[in-house]
Write a protein that holds these residues in place. Sequence first.
Motif, PDB file in Angstrom:
ATOM      1  N   ILE A   2       0.783  -1.181   0.118  1.00  0.00           N
ATOM      2  CA  ILE A   2       0.141   0.006  -0.224  1.00  0.00           C
ATOM      3  C   ILE A   2       0.799   1.221  -0.077  1.00  0.00           C
ATOM      4  O   ILE A   2       1.894   1.349   0.873  1.00  0.00           O
ATOM      5  CB  ILE A   2      -0.862   0.160   0.947  1.00  0.00           C
ATOM      6  N   HIS A   4       0.682   4.453   1.475  1.00  0.00           N
ATOM      7  CA  HIS A   4       0.100   5.187   2.406  1.00  0.00           C
ATOM      8  C   HIS A   4       0.348   6.797   2.416  1.00  0.00           C
ATOM      9  O   HIS A   4       1.499   7.320   2.325  1.00  0.00           O
ATOM     10  CB  HIS A   4       0.274   5.138   4.011  1.00  0.00           C
ATOM     11  N   SER A  28       5.040  -5.654   6.327  1.00  0.00           N
ATOM     12  CA  SER A  28       4.701  -5.541   5.019  1.00  0.00           C
ATOM     13  C   SER A  28       5.723  -4.828   4.238  1.00  0.00           C
ATOM     14  O   SER A  28       6.912  -4.538   4.529  1.00  0.00           O
ATOM     15  CB  SER A  28       3.400  -4.579   4.970  1.00  0.00           C
ATOM     16  N   GLN A  92       3.866   7.684 -10.540  1.00  0.00           N
ATOM     17  CA  GLN A  92       4.556   6.277 -10.787  1.00  0.00           C
ATOM     18  C   GLN A  92       4.319   5.565  -9.443  1.00  0.00           C
ATOM     19  O   GLN A  92       3.995   4.274  -9.447  1.00  0.00           O
ATOM     20  CB  GLN A  92       6.168   6.512 -10.957  1.00  0.00           C
ATOM     21  N   SER A  94       1.913   5.602  -7.297  1.00  0.00           N
ATOM     22  CA  SER A  94       0.532   5.071  -7.129  1.00  0.00           C
ATOM     23  C   SER A  94       0.427   3.915  -7.958  1.00  0.00           C
ATOM     24  O   SER A  94      -0.601   3.232  -7.484  1.00  0.00           O
ATOM     25  CB  SER A  94      -0.346   6.290  -7.574  1.00  0.00           C
ATOM     26  N   LEU A  95       1.131   3.643  -9.002  1.00  0.00           N
ATOM     27  CA  LEU A  95       0.954   2.434  -9.879  1.00  0.00           C
ATOM     28  C   LEU A  95       1.838   1.512  -9.311  1.00  0.00           C
ATOM     29  O   LEU A  95       1.419   0.338  -9.372  1.00  0.00           O
ATOM     30  CB  LEU A  95       1.339   2.822 -11.298  1.00  0.00           C
ATOM     31  N   ASP A  96       3.017   1.595  -8.988  1.00  0.00           N
ATOM     32  CA  ASP A  96       3.791   0.707  -8.384  1.00  0.00           C
ATOM     33  C   ASP A  96       3.125  -0.072  -7.089  1.00  0.00           C
ATOM     34  O   ASP A  96       3.404  -1.261  -6.966  1.00  0.00           O
ATOM     35  CB  ASP A  96       5.023   1.309  -7.921  1.00  0.00           C
ATOM     36  N   TYR A  97       2.487   0.488  -6.374  1.00  0.00           N
ATOM     37  CA  TYR A  97       1.892  -0.026  -5.052  1.00  0.00           C
ATOM     38  C   TYR A  97       0.358  -0.394  -5.750  1.00  0.00           C
ATOM     39  O   TYR A  97      -0.192   0.001  -6.601  1.00  0.00           O
ATOM     40  CB  TYR A  97       1.844   1.113  -4.035  1.00  0.00           C
ATOM     41  N   ASP A  98      -0.179  -1.535  -4.828  1.00  0.00           N
ATOM     42  CA  ASP A  98      -1.502  -2.003  -5.278  1.00  0.00           C
ATOM     43  C   ASP A  98      -2.611  -0.781  -4.976  1.00  0.00           C
ATOM     44  O   ASP A  98      -3.481  -0.894  -6.039  1.00  0.00           O
ATOM     45  CB  ASP A  98      -1.820  -3.181  -4.328  1.00  0.00           C
ATOM     46  N   LYS A  99      -2.451  -0.385  -3.923  1.00  0.00           N
ATOM     47  CA  LYS A  99      -3.498   0.849  -4.078  1.00  0.00           C
ATOM     48  C   LYS A  99      -2.826   2.071  -3.251  1.00  0.00           C
ATOM     49  O   LYS A  99      -1.958   1.678  -2.456  1.00  0.00           O
ATOM     50  CB  LYS A  99      -4.662   0.311  -3.326  1.00  0.00           C
ATOM     51  N   VAL A 100      -3.773   3.294  -2.997  1.00  0.00           N
ATOM     52  CA  VAL A 100      -3.151   4.326  -2.468  1.00  0.00           C
ATOM     53  C   VAL A 100      -4.280   4.491  -1.207  1.00  0.00           C
ATOM     54  O   VAL A 100      -5.523   4.415  -1.411  1.00  0.00           O
ATOM     55  CB  VAL A 100      -3.262   5.466  -3.303  1.00  0.00           C
ATOM     56  N   GLN A 101      -3.664   4.505   0.255  1.00  0.00           N
ATOM     57  CA  GLN A 101      -4.780   4.732   1.092  1.00  0.00           C
ATOM     58  C   GLN A 101      -4.344   6.280   1.785  1.00  0.00           C
ATOM     59  O   GLN A 101      -3.316   6.231   2.294  1.00  0.00           O
ATOM     60  CB  GLN A 101      -4.643   3.628   2.085  1.00  0.00           C
TER      61      GLN A 101
ATOM     62  N   TYR B  23      -1.266  16.652  -9.642  1.00  0.00           N
ATOM     63  CA  TYR B  23      -1.364  15.153  -9.885  1.00  0.00           C
ATOM     64  C   TYR B  23      -1.672  15.042 -11.353  1.00  0.00           C
ATOM     65  O   TYR B  23      -1.433  13.895 -12.119  1.00  0.00           O
ATOM     66  CB  TYR B  23      -2.061  14.720  -8.769  1.00  0.00           C
ATOM     67  N   ARG B 124      -7.084   2.915 -10.994  1.00  0.00           N
ATOM     68  CA  ARG B 124      -6.791   3.435  -9.715  1.00  0.00           C
ATOM     69  C   ARG B 124      -7.682   4.563  -9.456  1.00  0.00           C
ATOM     70  O   ARG B 124      -7.892   5.247 -10.129  1.00  0.00           O
ATOM     71  CB  ARG B 124      -5.453   4.342  -9.773  1.00  0.00           C
TER      72      ARG B 124
ATOM     73  N   GLU C 112      -4.902  -4.815   3.638  1.00  0.00           N
ATOM     74  CA  GLU C 112      -4.225  -5.127   2.601  1.00  0.00           C
ATOM     75  C   GLU C 112      -4.893  -6.052   1.625  1.00  0.00           C
ATOM     76  O   GLU C 112      -4.643  -5.830   0.206  1.00  0.00           O
ATOM     77  CB  GLU C 112      -2.921  -6.342   3.162  1.00  0.00           C
ATOM     78  N   ASP C 115      -9.603  -3.861  -2.117  1.00  0.00           N
ATOM     79  CA  ASP C 115      -8.996  -3.271  -3.360  1.00  0.00           C
ATOM     80  C   ASP C 115      -8.881  -1.865  -3.314  1.00  0.00           C
ATOM     81  O   ASP C 115      -8.350  -1.120  -3.930  1.00  0.00           O
ATOM     82  CB  ASP C 115     -10.166  -3.718  -4.161  1.00  0.00           C
ATOM     83  N   VAL C 117      -9.352   1.481  -0.194  1.00  0.00           N
ATOM     84  CA  VAL C 117      -9.626   2.040   0.959  1.00  0.00           C
ATOM     85  C   VAL C 117      -9.971   3.522   0.868  1.00  0.00           C
ATOM     86  O   VAL C 117      -9.670   4.295   0.442  1.00  0.00           O
ATOM     87  CB  VAL C 117      -8.614   1.771   1.790  1.00  0.00           C
TER      88      VAL C 117
END
Lengths: 104, 130, 120
Positions: A2, A4, A28, A92, A94-101, B23, B124, C112, C115, C117
């Motif tokens: 993630i 963060h 993680s 980049q 934001s795409l390298d990780y599965d999602k942005v929280q 962004y 995304r 985790e 999909d 959050v």
Amino acid sequence: MILHLINKSPAKSSALEDCIAVLQAKKSTSAMMLIEDAVYLTVSQAGNEALHEKIRTLALPCYILKEDLTIRGLSLDLADCFSLVDYAGFVQLSLDYDKVQNWS
Amino acid sequence: MQSFTLVIYGSPESQSSSTALNYARALLKSGHEIYRLFFYQDGVLNACSFNTPTQDEENLPVIWQTLIQEHRIDAVVCVASALERGIIDAAEAERYELPASNLREGFEISGLGQLVDGLINSDRLINFLP
Amino acid sequence: MNPKNILIIIRQAPYSSTLPAAALDILLTAAAFEQNITLLFMGDGVLHLLSEQNATSSGMRNISKALPSLELYEVKKIFLEESALHKRKIENEELVMPLATLSLPEIAEVTEKADQVFNF
């Protein structure tokens, strides 16, 4: 994995500490990305340095948005627990990780 | 090429609106595409056509509009947030018998379903919180 | 298309911000789209769950009122952060309804697996 995304100064919000607490709880390969007022964490002062130490112990990447340091007139010479990225790098990541929280 | 939905929660006066704008520009420059911009909560104020900031300030709604029109981006304004904050298109002005409408050209009023659609159909979804 | 796992976290206290109510609206919309939803109260977010609230004079919506009806929308995974009640000296009996708790490692895991959050 993630990314963060934190946008509040640690003095004003528990966002950063809450995020670190979750990262400490389970190993993680996540990372932190600090933008807007969260970049004040890079300033070397007592409260911040304790958080720098926590980030070092986590041994996870902590990215700082360069533009947000520059507009605030903060030093780009960062402690070893941080890495600088620009907006293109932010996209980049934001795409390298599965999602942005978010943490706000 | 990846597709993004960006959700903007902050007013033009918050830094989060300009963060989202920078962004959006960076992702387009990197060859990715914007599936949708969704303006939610105070973010709907970015779609107002009545803003007249002082000369030394940027007019963020104008800058958003330019980006939206240049790249033909789907820009949705949440209807519930908009009505609460007085962002009104011509149809709503007529329905509620209001003296004027102020939704900026390029933006479109619709429901939260468009946010969930963005979440389902783009690679995304990024939230820009105030 | 498979439904997405959506985690909605409420961390902010009630009445000072409209974001927690916005989180509830996203939840209800995503539920209408038959997505797989988990709702989690963390930190000051647990204050939404106190039963002795009187929102009428605040002009704001109160999430606790909507909670019991969420099951109608097939939202059954509702949790609160284990230590958040204890830290605030809140007893389970003071809540609008009993909820299962998650420890921080469990919260990390749920996060985790999601999909997407939304963390307000």
